[in-house]
Design a protein around this motif. Structure first.
Motif, PDB file in Angstrom:
ATOM      1  N   LYS A  21       0.828  -1.184   0.000  1.00  0.00           N
ATOM      2  CA  LYS A  21       0.000   0.000   0.000  1.00  0.00           C
ATOM      3  C   LYS A  21       0.879   1.257   0.000  1.00  0.00           C
ATOM      4  O   LYS A  21       0.529   2.258   0.578  1.00  0.00           O
ATOM      5  N   GLN A  22       1.983   1.168  -0.687  1.00  0.00           N
ATOM      6  CA  GLN A  22       2.960   2.257  -0.693  1.00  0.00           C
ATOM      7  C   GLN A  22       2.434   3.530  -1.338  1.00  0.00           C
ATOM      8  O   GLN A  22       2.947   4.597  -1.101  1.00  0.00           O
ATOM      9  N   TRP A  23       1.372   3.464  -2.134  1.00  0.00           N
ATOM     10  CA  TRP A  23       0.915   4.630  -2.865  1.00  0.00           C
ATOM     11  C   TRP A  23       0.042   5.562  -2.050  1.00  0.00           C
ATOM     12  O   TRP A  23      -0.385   6.583  -2.535  1.00  0.00           O
TER      13      TRP A  23
ATOM     14  N   SER B 253      -3.428  -8.578  -8.906  1.00  0.00           N
ATOM     15  CA  SER B 253      -2.816  -8.623  -7.572  1.00  0.00           C
ATOM     16  C   SER B 253      -3.571  -7.674  -6.640  1.00  0.00           C
ATOM     17  O   SER B 253      -4.248  -6.747  -7.080  1.00  0.00           O
ATOM     18  N   GLU B 254      -3.446  -7.905  -5.352  1.00  0.00           N
ATOM     19  CA  GLU B 254      -4.087  -7.043  -4.352  1.00  0.00           C
ATOM     20  C   GLU B 254      -3.668  -5.585  -4.546  1.00  0.00           C
ATOM     21  O   GLU B 254      -4.497  -4.685  -4.634  1.00  0.00           O
ATOM     22  N   GLU B 255      -2.365  -5.349  -4.632  1.00  0.00           N
ATOM     23  CA  GLU B 255      -1.844  -3.996  -4.744  1.00  0.00           C
ATOM     24  C   GLU B 255      -2.241  -3.335  -6.067  1.00  0.00           C
ATOM     25  O   GLU B 255      -2.642  -2.166  -6.096  1.00  0.00           O
TER      26      GLU B 255
ATOM     27  N   LYS C 250      -9.842  -4.686  -0.843  1.00  0.00           N
ATOM     28  CA  LYS C 250      -9.966  -4.880  -2.287  1.00  0.00           C
ATOM     29  C   LYS C 250     -11.360  -5.355  -2.676  1.00  0.00           C
ATOM     30  O   LYS C 250     -11.935  -4.881  -3.651  1.00  0.00           O
TER      31      LYS C 250
ATOM     32  N   GLU D  41      -8.667   0.116   1.831  1.00  0.00           N
ATOM     33  CA  GLU D  41      -7.834  -1.005   2.265  1.00  0.00           C
ATOM     34  C   GLU D  41      -8.452  -2.369   1.989  1.00  0.00           C
ATOM     35  O   GLU D  41      -7.803  -3.382   2.198  1.00  0.00           O
TER      36      GLU D  41
END
Length: 146
Positions: free
Chosen positions: A1-3, A41-43, A79, A77
């Motif tokens: 969750k870096q974004w 993907s989740e991210e 998905k 948070e």
């Protein structure tokens, strides 16, 4: 969750740029197989759906802080919830903030909503529908929800 790690209030435009850059980094020039892996993907899925949500916020010139706004945080948070919300139909007038607030209220009424897929779909449909006034079919000048 870096974004979305920043804790300062941000505008949708800032976040749209950051998410767009993040998505481009992960898909530009990559083979189709890698592209599919990223968006499933989740991210990757969270980034794509969040980008669509933020663009809707920008269209209404709304400012928000995803770390301080519990409603946004809960949706961003998760998905499964975000995917259902962003793929279940158009929110009239881009009133996603209102839809998120309704969804948040429904979660407060039933914290186990996500455990039942049918209840979750109904909650999302309710939030999308009632984010704008629902006109009466019997008396068109009246709305049934206020």
């Amino acid at each position: 969750k870096q974004w979305y790690q920043r804790r300062v209030a941000i505008t949708a435009g800032d976040e749209i740029q950051r998410l767009g850059d993040f998505i481009r980094e992960n898909v530009q020039g990559k083979p189709l197989k890698d592209l599919k892996s990223f968006v499933t993907s989740e991210e990757g899925a969270l980034a794509v759906y969040t980008l669509k949500l933020y663009k809707a916020f920008k269209a209404r010139q709304q400012i928000f802080d995803p770390k301080e706004d519990a409603t946004m945080n809960k949706i961003i948070e998760d998905k499964d919830i975000l995917e259902l919300l962003m793929t279940s139909g158009d929110v009239q007038g881009n009133k996603y903030k209102e839809a998120l607030e309704i969804l948040d209220e429904l979660f407060r009424q039933d914290s186990r909503l996500k455990e039942n897929p049918l209840k979750l779909r109904l909650a999302i449909a309710t939030a999308i529908t009632h984010s704008s006034a629902v006109k009466s079919q019997a008396i068109p000048r009246k709305s049934i929800d206020g």
